[in-house]
Design an enzyme around this catalytic site. Sequence first.
Site: not given
Length: 223
Positions: A95, A194
């Site tokens: 990310c 995630h």
Amino acid sequence: MPETIKIAYLYEDLMNTYGDSGDVKILSFLLKEQGYNTQVDNVSLDEDFNAFDYDFLFFGGGQDFEQSVVAKDISKHKETITDYIEADKPMLCICGGYQFLGKFYETSGGETIQCLDILPFHTVFKADSRMIGDTEYQTEWGNVKAFENHSGRTYFDNKEMLKPLGKMIEGYGNNPEDGVEGMRYKNVIGSYSHGPILKNENIARAIADKIIKSHKERVAEKA
Ligand code: GLN
């Protein structure tokens, strides 16, 4: 006496959203299974860093504010990280950490965060739709299931050089248009996943194997 694999966790104290530290814990577990100890160093603000002292680099996700703090510090490490990547060494970036390998990240505040500009892609914030929810995509190692939560939309500027990590089955991935998730270049993986991503054993074992190979090379070079 077990050998020690060295992992650099870049800005662990600032870039640690959504449990990405779980990736490092899973890798430590898998490496222990293979007979290795692991040493994880937090490489944070104002520190010297030589990527070649390590067998693996990990860079987790972060909020826009923390990214702007890291941006002021990380540029001094551009050369060592570039050389490390070009030497085929393994790295996993999630990310915000993934966004840092590209050229820039345009944030929610309209500010442009200068990224490392190592790989040809860029990220733009879009206020109207945050990409949040479960993801599933096909990769070289089989399907991966994870979770995404980002406003940055990532676009490749050179599709010959960069390959996606996977093809979307569910969720957005890099952006709402391209139908792909993450990025691969040499032994670097960037991803919006995630969960942590390495709860997916297929990809976790593939990365653990790359780390062991990288460790053996580093030890052989030192000998
Ligand atoms: N702040 C970035 C974005 O929203 C990264 C978020 C994250 O790392 N989870 O795109």
